[in-house]
Design an enzyme around this catalytic site. Sequence first.
Site, PDB file in Angstrom:
ATOM      1  N   LYS A   1      36.824  38.460  41.444  1.00  0.00           N
ATOM      2  CA  LYS A   1      36.157  39.751  41.589  1.00  0.00           C
ATOM      3  C   LYS A   1      35.409  39.881  42.923  1.00  0.00           C
ATOM      4  CE  LYS A   1      35.779  41.031  36.758  1.00  0.00           C
ATOM      5  NZ  LYS A   1      36.403  39.886  36.066  1.00  0.00           N
TER       6      LYS A   1
HETATM    7  C1  LIG Z   1      37.475  40.011  35.190  1.00  0.00           C
HETATM    8  C2  LIG Z   1      38.275  38.771  34.979  1.00  0.00           C
HETATM    9  C3  LIG Z   1      39.610  38.813  34.469  1.00  0.00           C
HETATM   10  C4  LIG Z   1      40.261  40.096  34.020  1.00  0.00           C
HETATM   11  O1  LIG Z   1      40.607  40.955  35.086  1.00  0.00           O
HETATM   12  P1  LIG Z   1      40.956  42.492  34.773  1.00  0.00           P
HETATM   13  O2  LIG Z   1      41.182  43.092  36.116  1.00  0.00           O
HETATM   14  O3  LIG Z   1      39.764  43.064  34.056  1.00  0.00           O
HETATM   15  O4  LIG Z   1      42.182  42.504  33.923  1.00  0.00           O
HETATM   16  C5  LIG Z   1      40.312  37.624  34.372  1.00  0.00           C
HETATM   17  N1  LIG Z   1      39.752  36.440  34.704  1.00  0.00           N
HETATM   18  C6  LIG Z   1      38.497  36.352  35.187  1.00  0.00           C
HETATM   19  C7  LIG Z   1      37.931  35.024  35.511  1.00  0.00           C
HETATM   20  C8  LIG Z   1      37.711  37.514  35.344  1.00  0.00           C
HETATM   21  O5  LIG Z   1      36.452  37.398  35.800  1.00  0.00           O
END
Ligand SMILES: *Cc1c(COP(=O)(O)O)cnc(C)c1O
Length: 430
Positions: A108
Amino acid sequence: MMNYYSLNQNAPKVSFKEAVIHGIAPDKGLYFPERITPLPRNFFAEIEGLSNYEIAFKAIQPFVGDAIPSSVLNNIISKVLDFDFPVVALEPTIATLELFHGPTMAFKDVGARFMANCLGYFSQESTKKVTVLVATSGDTGGAVANGFLGVDGVEVVILYPSGKVSPIQEKQLTTLGQNITALEVDGSFDDCQRMVKKAFLDTTITKSKKLTSANSINVARWLPQLFYYLFAYKQVKHNHQDLVFSVPSGNFGNICAGMVAQKLGMPVKHFIAATNSNDTIPLFTETKNYRPKPSKPTISNAMDVGDPSNFIRILNLFDNNADKLLKGFSSYSFSDSETKEAIRHLYKNSGYIADPHGAVGYLGLREYLKDHNGYGIFLETAHPIKFLETVENTLGIQLPIPEKILELIKKPKKSIPINSYNQFAQFLLS
Ligand SMILES: *Cc1c(COP(=O)(O)O)cnc(C)c1O
């Protein structure tokens, strides 16, 4: 010029700037780019001669349009992408794309930093500060806090459930200071989210504060995730064809950005959305019927989502036609015990330590490759250290703690306790 329309079709079109500042359209729809124009063929033919910065600029510039001048956009991209995105081969037909080399060790970081820098640029033209509100169950808050740290004109307020995030995650939220404030809520993640939603509708607050949110519905957090897929393609295109991406999915923003990369002309054979036991989309692929459910807690908790907000964008990419989508898309659900088994298998057979989210991605790939050909890449979305207890208990080993984390743990926590909406509103108005 690039405009964004609301997927609810009941709001005016807006520029990239407006879409980023407001996050969601007035009719509560998600914003979607008016058009997705494929990149020139030679972009993909010659991609290995381009730096990650050049790739990112060429891919995102059409979506930004004239909302940000090229020199500023270049600058933003160089700040956002100052770490590596390596593809690591694990088995003859399986590799992982590591997305955890950023400051908070979760994928993220890219979206959060890109959004922070865009908002920082837009707020230069305004005298009124923007306040970003985020409710977090763990990873989002850390990435957003880090991405927005020190951005002029932007205040960030993070609400997290007391005692319900991991110790490392809590330190990532509470030790930064400056323009970042952590509110420690006596309640659950849902309580935090409810408070944030209520604040957006509370005119005593919105009269005096410019509020926005930093979750993945914001186009500036969603779209830059398409870079990952281009970076992976650049690394493997010479040795492998028929690429299959398996994406551990919760709100489905990441995988949807991958599908945008495909629309831009990147050759991909198939996408797999791998989920934990929150199986709304795996069920959709069987019934073609979208039925949201309450979320269930699992060991891959960043994907504990029962009503994934970005799936509507995926459907829209395929003209809202499930049959069209399903030609190049599968989705499978896995239990916690299967996930732990996958963590053990990867460690034993490849010497690789996966986190629970990456392990779910690996399982999705293995399921698909049982009766299809292709070269599979699963996205490793977090560093295993962020899920220390689960990984150590599953493997019966101790993980070495990276320097970054050791330093973080030493820093003092600062948070403001909150036990009601009134206290939260008081804080915002003070
Ligand atoms: C947010 C997150 C996801 C999921 O991603 P999306 O875009 O919401 O599908 C998967 N793995 C981790 C470690 C995350 O922080």
